[in-house]
Motif scaffolding. Structure first.
Motif, PDB file in Angstrom:
ATOM      1  N   ASN A  71       1.225  -1.187  -0.136  1.00  0.00           N
ATOM      2  CA  ASN A  71      -0.186   0.072   0.526  1.00  0.00           C
ATOM      3  C   ASN A  71       1.343   1.273  -0.017  1.00  0.00           C
ATOM      4  N   LEU A  72       2.290   1.373   0.014  1.00  0.00           N
ATOM      5  CA  LEU A  72       2.853   2.062  -0.113  1.00  0.00           C
ATOM      6  C   LEU A  72       3.501   3.409  -1.186  1.00  0.00           C
ATOM      7  N   THR A  73       2.731   4.684  -1.602  1.00  0.00           N
ATOM      8  CA  THR A  73       2.694   5.635  -2.388  1.00  0.00           C
ATOM      9  C   THR A  73       4.047   5.089  -2.504  1.00  0.00           C
ATOM     10  N   ILE A  74       4.481   4.860  -4.451  1.00  0.00           N
ATOM     11  CA  ILE A  74       5.837   4.962  -4.444  1.00  0.00           C
ATOM     12  C   ILE A  74       5.982   5.935  -5.849  1.00  0.00           C
ATOM     13  N   ASN A  75       6.568   7.280  -5.498  1.00  0.00           N
ATOM     14  CA  ASN A  75       6.812   8.538  -5.388  1.00  0.00           C
ATOM     15  C   ASN A  75       8.228   9.513  -5.742  1.00  0.00           C
ATOM     16  N   TRP A  76       8.627   9.464  -6.131  1.00  0.00           N
ATOM     17  CA  TRP A  76       9.553  10.330  -6.111  1.00  0.00           C
ATOM     18  C   TRP A  76      10.474  11.429  -5.091  1.00  0.00           C
ATOM     19  N   LYS A  77       9.501  12.102  -5.107  1.00  0.00           N
ATOM     20  CA  LYS A  77       9.682  13.416  -3.736  1.00  0.00           C
ATOM     21  C   LYS A  77       9.841  12.557  -2.715  1.00  0.00           C
ATOM     22  N   LYS A  78       9.216  11.265  -1.981  1.00  0.00           N
ATOM     23  CA  LYS A  78       8.242  10.968  -0.606  1.00  0.00           C
ATOM     24  C   LYS A  78      10.495   9.617  -0.672  1.00  0.00           C
ATOM     25  N   LEU A  79      11.039   9.616  -1.921  1.00  0.00           N
ATOM     26  CA  LEU A  79      12.343   8.918  -1.579  1.00  0.00           C
ATOM     27  C   LEU A  79      13.139   9.433  -0.394  1.00  0.00           C
ATOM     28  N   ARG A  80      13.449   8.541   0.620  1.00  0.00           N
ATOM     29  CA  ARG A  80      14.811   9.654   1.088  1.00  0.00           C
ATOM     30  C   ARG A  80      16.286   7.978   1.608  1.00  0.00           C
ATOM     31  N   GLU A  81      17.132   9.088   2.895  1.00  0.00           N
ATOM     32  CA  GLU A  81      18.315   7.830   2.298  1.00  0.00           C
ATOM     33  C   GLU A  81      18.425   6.881   3.065  1.00  0.00           C
ATOM     34  N   THR A  82      17.851   7.026   4.081  1.00  0.00           N
ATOM     35  CA  THR A  82      17.607   6.303   5.676  1.00  0.00           C
ATOM     36  C   THR A  82      16.705   6.057   6.176  1.00  0.00           C
ATOM     37  N   SER A  83      15.399   6.447   5.828  1.00  0.00           N
ATOM     38  CA  SER A  83      13.675   6.279   6.293  1.00  0.00           C
ATOM     39  C   SER A  83      12.948   5.513   4.490  1.00  0.00           C
ATOM     40  N   ASN A  84      12.018   5.146   5.151  1.00  0.00           N
ATOM     41  CA  ASN A  84      11.013   3.889   4.245  1.00  0.00           C
ATOM     42  C   ASN A  84      12.286   3.518   2.854  1.00  0.00           C
ATOM     43  N   ILE A  85      13.150   2.475   3.224  1.00  0.00           N
ATOM     44  CA  ILE A  85      13.904   2.224   2.572  1.00  0.00           C
ATOM     45  C   ILE A  85      13.547   1.799   1.161  1.00  0.00           C
ATOM     46  N   ASN A  86      12.381   0.621   1.684  1.00  0.00           N
ATOM     47  CA  ASN A  86      11.726  -0.523   1.036  1.00  0.00           C
ATOM     48  C   ASN A  86      10.998   0.428  -0.160  1.00  0.00           C
ATOM     49  N   ARG A  87      10.989   1.837   0.208  1.00  0.00           N
ATOM     50  CA  ARG A  87      10.103   2.743  -0.945  1.00  0.00           C
ATOM     51  C   ARG A  87      11.398   2.660  -1.867  1.00  0.00           C
ATOM     52  N   ASN A  88      12.875   3.042  -1.949  1.00  0.00           N
ATOM     53  CA  ASN A  88      13.565   3.218  -2.443  1.00  0.00           C
ATOM     54  C   ASN A  88      13.578   2.079  -3.274  1.00  0.00           C
ATOM     55  N   LEU A  89      13.711   0.836  -2.846  1.00  0.00           N
ATOM     56  CA  LEU A  89      13.884  -0.317  -3.497  1.00  0.00           C
ATOM     57  C   LEU A  89      12.844  -0.710  -4.354  1.00  0.00           C
ATOM     58  N   VAL A  90      11.584  -0.817  -4.022  1.00  0.00           N
ATOM     59  CA  VAL A  90      10.555  -1.055  -5.256  1.00  0.00           C
ATOM     60  C   VAL A  90      11.232   0.183  -5.765  1.00  0.00           C
ATOM     61  N   ALA A  91      11.250   1.236  -6.355  1.00  0.00           N
ATOM     62  CA  ALA A  91      11.723   2.527  -6.928  1.00  0.00           C
ATOM     63  C   ALA A  91      13.051   2.256  -8.473  1.00  0.00           C
ATOM     64  N   LYS A  92      13.924   1.415  -7.013  1.00  0.00           N
ATOM     65  CA  LYS A  92      14.991   0.783  -8.459  1.00  0.00           C
ATOM     66  C   LYS A  92      14.637  -0.713  -9.268  1.00  0.00           C
TER      67      LYS A  92
END
Length: 323
Positions: free
Chosen positions: A67-88
């Motif tokens: 249910n996580l929103t995959i949004n470029w502006k929400k990418l963070r280096e050290t928090s919610n890393i799963n969003r980064n992994l999904v984006a990649k």
């Protein structure tokens, strides 16, 4: 006959021509000191929607990001890393989905999803330095400045759709014969939630587009709102957002960081193929991506290249695109 076969061999185009129904997903970004104003398009054949969405959803499940929103502006280096992994991983999937070959995907339960043919997915971007560089002279009959800005927005959007369709599906260079554009989706907050004009975009495009492109008679501009219910359309719109953010990061003046470099690496592999020159005709990504920058004074469309450093965009006008 021999001449036609030689031409097809030259452009690496199969003899069999196909007809395709497509959907277009759209997002936009506004100009600031680090990036220009632009439109992003993700084109998906209707035949590929289900399998492509199944793969995107599988990546979500891999990282417990249902249910996580995959949004470029929400990418963070050290928090919610799963969003980064999904984006990649989404961008890596995109790399494979825009290649002219069948695709294979391994789900978390070790189940393998295979496509019989290539998915036929395309990505296209169009940018200008600033929307304010478009002169008001053409829209002097429009009284309110806000409405003139809206007309500029719609005009660049129309240019982008037209350019992408001609570039991706030209029968001279590809194995397509006819294209039907079934639907057009955009972000729910596009242009400050202002309603765009179907007539000024699609009805005018019908008079400008080449004869191998048709629009569905019921086509409209459908807004996709943010939602925790990740339908295919929500997933595709979020992917469009990630592509746009990654494109601006790769080509703009934003400070580069190692963690973002890793996320955008699959998209970078696509864009650097422009550097092959004529040899790109042998690439599996040939005419499946477009990254253009418009000089609004001369109306020339040119490649926008990857920034080798944070200050190399002084020379943004490079090789002309052949629409």
């Amino acid at each position: 006959m021999q001449e036609n076969e030689a031409q097809k061999t030259l452009f690496n185009v199969p003899i069999k021509k196909i007809e395709e129904e497509i959907e277009i997903y759209h997002d936009e970004v506004y100009d600031n000191k680090n990036r220009p104003f632009g439109h992003q398009f993700l084109i998906i054949p209707t035949r590929s929607k289900d399998i492509f969405n199944e793969m995107l959803t599988g990546i979500r499940k891999d990282y417990k990001a249902d249910n996580l929103t995959i949004n470029w502006k929400k990418l963070r280096e050290t928090s919610n890393i799963n969003r980064n992994l999904v984006a990649k991983d989404w961008l890596q999937l995109l790399y494979n989905a825009t290649h002219n070959s069948p695709i294979k995907f391994l789900k978390i339960n070790r189940e393998i999803i295979k496509s019989k043919d290539s998915l036929g997915i395309k990505i296209g971007s169009i940018f200008i330095k600033s929307i304010h560089e478009m002169s008001d002279d053409f829209w002097l009959h429009v009284e309110r400045s806000e409405d003139r800005t809206k007309r500029k927005y719609e005009t660049l959007l129309k240019w982008g759709v037209k350019g992408c369709l001609h570039f991706f599906f030209n029968p001279t260079f590809t194995n397509y014969s006819k294209i039907l554009v079934k639907r057009f989706y955009t972000d729910g907050e596009v242009f400050g939630k202002v309603k765009l004009s179907k007539s000024r975009i699609f009805e005018r495009l019908e008079n400008e587009i080449r004869d191998y492109i048709k629009f569905d008679r019921n086509i409209d501009i459908t807004k996709i709102m943010k939602s925790q219910d990740k339908t295919a359309e929500v997933n595709f719109e979020e992917l469009t957002d990630i592509i746009l953010g990654a494109t601006c990061y790769l080509c703009g003046s934003e400070n580069k960081t190692e963690w973002k470099d890793k996320i955008v690496a699959p998209l970078k592999k696509i864009y650097i193929k422009k550097e092959r020159g004529k040899n790109i005709e042998k690439s599996g990504h040939y005419r499946n991506f477009s990254l253009s920058y418009c000089d609004v004074k001369s109306l020339n469309f040119n490649d926008w290249n990857i920034a080798l450093n944070n200050k190399n965009q002084n020379n943004i006008f490079q090789l002309p695109l052949n629409f």
